[in-house]
Design a protein around this motif. Sequence first.
Motif, PDB file in Angstrom:
ATOM      1  N   ASP A 108     -12.062 -73.354  56.959  1.00 42.69           N
ATOM      2  CA  ASP A 108     -12.275 -74.823  56.684  1.00 42.69           C
ATOM      3  C   ASP A 108     -11.367 -75.646  57.883  1.00 42.69           C
ATOM      4  OD1 ASP A 108     -13.528 -74.291  54.351  1.00 42.69           O
ATOM      5  OD2 ASP A 108     -11.720 -74.591  53.276  1.00 42.69           O
ATOM      6  N   TRP A 109     -10.476 -75.202  58.287  1.00 35.76           N
ATOM      7  CA  TRP A 109      -9.680 -75.686  59.519  1.00 35.76           C
ATOM      8  C   TRP A 109     -10.592 -75.730  60.829  1.00 35.76           C
ATOM      9  CZ3 TRP A 109      -8.265 -75.032  64.590  1.00 35.76           C
ATOM     10  CH2 TRP A 109      -7.543 -75.897  64.996  1.00 35.76           C
ATOM     11  N   SER A 110     -11.243 -74.677  60.948  1.00 28.79           N
ATOM     12  CA  SER A 110     -12.195 -74.338  62.187  1.00 28.79           C
ATOM     13  C   SER A 110     -13.141 -75.296  62.136  1.00 28.79           C
ATOM     14  CB  SER A 110     -12.554 -73.078  62.393  1.00 28.79           C
ATOM     15  OG  SER A 110     -11.623 -72.051  62.360  1.00 28.79           O
ATOM     16  N   GLU A 111     -14.046 -75.695  61.099  1.00 32.36           N
ATOM     17  CA  GLU A 111     -15.080 -76.416  60.973  1.00 32.36           C
ATOM     18  C   GLU A 111     -14.673 -77.736  60.970  1.00 32.36           C
ATOM     19  OE1 GLU A 111     -16.820 -74.688  57.271  1.00 32.36           O
ATOM     20  OE2 GLU A 111     -17.734 -73.017  58.405  1.00 32.36           O
ATOM     21  N   GLU A 112     -13.663 -78.027  60.064  1.00 29.83           N
ATOM     22  CA  GLU A 112     -13.149 -79.571  60.226  1.00 29.83           C
ATOM     23  C   GLU A 112     -12.553 -80.044  61.572  1.00 29.83           C
ATOM     24  OE1 GLU A 112      -9.428 -82.093  58.337  1.00 29.83           O
ATOM     25  OE2 GLU A 112     -10.051 -80.302  57.173  1.00 29.83           O
ATOM     26  N   HIS A 113     -11.993 -79.344  62.486  1.00 32.12           N
ATOM     27  CA  HIS A 113     -11.304 -79.748  63.719  1.00 32.12           C
ATOM     28  C   HIS A 113     -12.350 -79.028  64.925  1.00 32.12           C
ATOM     29  CE1 HIS A 113      -7.839 -81.141  61.863  1.00 32.12           C
ATOM     30  NE2 HIS A 113      -7.777 -80.269  61.022  1.00 32.12           N
ATOM     31  N   GLN A 114     -13.473 -78.531  64.778  1.00 32.84           N
ATOM     32  CA  GLN A 114     -14.192 -78.047  65.796  1.00 32.84           C
ATOM     33  C   GLN A 114     -14.622 -79.354  66.977  1.00 32.84           C
ATOM     34  OE1 GLN A 114     -18.208 -76.742  64.723  1.00 32.84           O
ATOM     35  NE2 GLN A 114     -18.380 -78.291  63.062  1.00 32.84           N
ATOM     36  N   GLY A 115     -14.697 -80.342  66.396  1.00 35.07           N
ATOM     37  CA  GLY A 115     -15.038 -81.534  67.496  1.00 35.07           C
ATOM     38  C   GLY A 115     -13.945 -81.920  68.204  1.00 35.07           C
ATOM     39  N   GLU A 116     -12.613 -81.944  67.665  1.00 37.45           N
ATOM     40  CA  GLU A 116     -11.374 -82.373  68.253  1.00 37.45           C
ATOM     41  C   GLU A 116     -11.107 -81.126  69.335  1.00 37.45           C
ATOM     42  OE1 GLU A 116      -7.960 -83.628  65.430  1.00 37.45           O
ATOM     43  OE2 GLU A 116      -9.845 -82.950  64.118  1.00 37.45           O
ATOM     44  N   VAL A 117     -11.260 -79.798  69.113  1.00 36.76           N
ATOM     45  CA  VAL A 117     -11.006 -78.674  69.804  1.00 36.76           C
ATOM     46  C   VAL A 117     -11.808 -78.890  71.096  1.00 36.76           C
ATOM     47  CG1 VAL A 117     -10.882 -76.305  70.206  1.00 36.76           C
ATOM     48  CG2 VAL A 117      -9.782 -77.255  68.039  1.00 36.76           C
ATOM     49  N   LEU A 118     -13.346 -79.050  70.896  1.00 35.58           N
ATOM     50  CA  LEU A 118     -14.237 -78.838  71.853  1.00 35.58           C
ATOM     51  C   LEU A 118     -14.167 -80.255  72.867  1.00 35.58           C
ATOM     52  CD1 LEU A 118     -17.242 -78.241  69.739  1.00 35.58           C
ATOM     53  CD2 LEU A 118     -16.098 -76.713  71.612  1.00 35.58           C
ATOM     54  N   ALA A 119     -13.761 -81.350  72.022  1.00 37.79           N
ATOM     55  CA  ALA A 119     -13.225 -82.474  72.964  1.00 37.79           C
ATOM     56  C   ALA A 119     -12.068 -82.220  74.106  1.00 37.79           C
ATOM     57  CB  ALA A 119     -13.081 -83.785  72.179  1.00 37.79           C
ATOM     58  N   ALA A 120     -11.283 -81.698  73.678  1.00 36.43           N
ATOM     59  CA  ALA A 120      -9.967 -81.176  74.197  1.00 36.43           C
ATOM     60  C   ALA A 120     -10.370 -80.353  75.396  1.00 36.43           C
ATOM     61  CB  ALA A 120      -8.768 -80.660  73.196  1.00 36.43           C
ATOM     62  N   ARG A 121     -11.095 -79.498  74.940  1.00 33.57           N
ATOM     63  CA  ARG A 121     -11.572 -78.633  76.134  1.00 33.57           C
ATOM     64  C   ARG A 121     -12.329 -79.341  77.202  1.00 33.57           C
ATOM     65  NH1 ARG A 121     -14.239 -73.176  72.899  1.00 33.57           N
ATOM     66  NH2 ARG A 121     -12.008 -72.480  72.014  1.00 33.57           N
ATOM     67  N   ARG A 122     -13.107 -80.066  76.941  1.00 36.06           N
ATOM     68  CA  ARG A 122     -13.954 -81.008  77.768  1.00 36.06           C
ATOM     69  C   ARG A 122     -13.110 -81.889  78.867  1.00 36.06           C
ATOM     70  NH1 ARG A 122     -17.348 -81.617  73.599  1.00 36.06           N
ATOM     71  NH2 ARG A 122     -16.592 -83.450  72.940  1.00 36.06           N
ATOM     72  N   THR A 123     -11.926 -82.353  78.016  1.00 35.11           N
ATOM     73  CA  THR A 123     -10.962 -83.100  78.946  1.00 35.11           C
ATOM     74  C   THR A 123     -10.144 -82.344  79.802  1.00 35.11           C
ATOM     75  OG1 THR A 123     -10.832 -84.841  77.083  1.00 35.11           O
ATOM     76  CG2 THR A 123      -8.918 -84.599  78.535  1.00 35.11           C
ATOM     77  N   TYR A 124      -9.714 -81.186  79.129  1.00 41.39           N
ATOM     78  CA  TYR A 124      -8.891 -80.329  80.107  1.00 41.39           C
ATOM     79  C   TYR A 124      -9.773 -79.688  81.172  1.00 41.39           C
ATOM     80  CZ  TYR A 124      -6.303 -76.049  81.611  1.00 41.39           C
ATOM     81  OH  TYR A 124      -5.748 -75.221  82.292  1.00 41.39           O
ATOM     82  N   ASP A 125     -11.093 -79.266  80.848  1.00 41.92           N
ATOM     83  CA  ASP A 125     -11.918 -79.088  82.063  1.00 41.92           C
ATOM     84  C   ASP A 125     -12.262 -79.884  83.342  1.00 41.92           C
ATOM     85  OD1 ASP A 125     -11.999 -76.664  80.615  1.00 41.92           O
ATOM     86  OD2 ASP A 125     -13.942 -76.649  79.864  1.00 41.92           O
ATOM     87  N   ARG A 126     -12.291 -81.250  82.785  1.00 39.44           N
ATOM     88  CA  ARG A 126     -12.539 -82.248  83.698  1.00 39.44           C
ATOM     89  C   ARG A 126     -11.403 -82.400  84.692  1.00 39.44           C
ATOM     90  NH1 ARG A 126     -15.323 -84.678  79.487  1.00 39.44           N
ATOM     91  NH2 ARG A 126     -13.374 -85.953  78.879  1.00 39.44           N
ATOM     92  N   ARG A 127     -10.203 -82.508  83.748  1.00 40.07           N
ATOM     93  CA  ARG A 127      -9.011 -82.528  84.443  1.00 40.07           C
ATOM     94  C   ARG A 127      -8.706 -81.629  85.714  1.00 40.07           C
ATOM     95  NH1 ARG A 127      -5.504 -83.033  80.287  1.00 40.07           N
ATOM     96  NH2 ARG A 127      -4.874 -80.992  80.434  1.00 40.07           N
ATOM     97  N   ALA A 128      -8.984 -80.459  85.013  1.00 37.06           N
ATOM     98  CA  ALA A 128      -8.728 -79.171  86.060  1.00 37.06           C
ATOM     99  C   ALA A 128      -9.781 -79.198  87.076  1.00 37.06           C
ATOM    100  CB  ALA A 128      -9.036 -77.836  85.181  1.00 37.06           C
ATOM    101  N   ALA A 129     -10.989 -79.582  87.006  1.00 36.13           N
ATOM    102  CA  ALA A 129     -11.801 -79.685  88.090  1.00 36.13           C
ATOM    103  C   ALA A 129     -11.477 -80.480  88.913  1.00 36.13           C
ATOM    104  CB  ALA A 129     -13.449 -80.052  87.386  1.00 36.13           C
ATOM    105  N   ALA A 130     -10.928 -81.903  88.418  1.00 39.07           N
ATOM    106  CA  ALA A 130     -10.487 -82.961  89.415  1.00 39.07           C
ATOM    107  C   ALA A 130      -9.186 -82.497  90.395  1.00 39.07           C
ATOM    108  CB  ALA A 130     -10.043 -84.021  88.685  1.00 39.07           C
ATOM    109  N   GLU A 131      -8.227 -81.993  89.573  1.00 40.69           N
ATOM    110  CA  GLU A 131      -7.132 -81.082  90.475  1.00 40.69           C
ATOM    111  C   GLU A 131      -7.535 -80.268  91.593  1.00 40.69           C
ATOM    112  OE1 GLU A 131      -4.766 -79.689  87.232  1.00 40.69           O
ATOM    113  OE2 GLU A 131      -4.299 -81.506  86.560  1.00 40.69           O
TER     114      GLU A 131
END
Length: 140
Positions: A108-131
């Motif tokens: 239930d937690w995984s399904e409820e928070h999948q969008g937030e986790v995926l958004a956090a990953r995208r943000t991190y990946d963009r930031r890491a690529a910019a660094e």
Amino acid sequence: MDTCNDLRQYGGADAYLQTCPSRPVLSLLTSKWALLTVGALQQGPLRFNALRRRLDGVTQKMLTQALRTMERDGLVTRTVYPTIPPKVVYELTELGRSLTGLLTVIQDWSEEHQGEVLAARRTYDRRAAAEVEAVRPVGD
């Protein structure tokens, strides 16, 4: 007290200690295929191929390995019926069924928070690529 056995004599355990026997038990909960197998079997016994169809993406080798480990750990029973060809059925034991509540919470937690986790990953990946781009030498 620096060992799990020291704690157990007082009724406790500490999976943070390398020597604590609860640590390998904890690894049961880190196996994706074991958790998904528990989820698939919570509705009742299944044959191998039915289980494999339910667990989209699992290979025959991985499912066989997961089932053997789960049987060894007391979570699953494997019953072979003497037919031609042999019929093999997998079913949760009482111990395995005791995991279903925890699995439901995790699912239930995984399904409820999948969008937030995926958004956090995208943000991190963009930031890491910019660094990485910021420290790249000119001319590369």
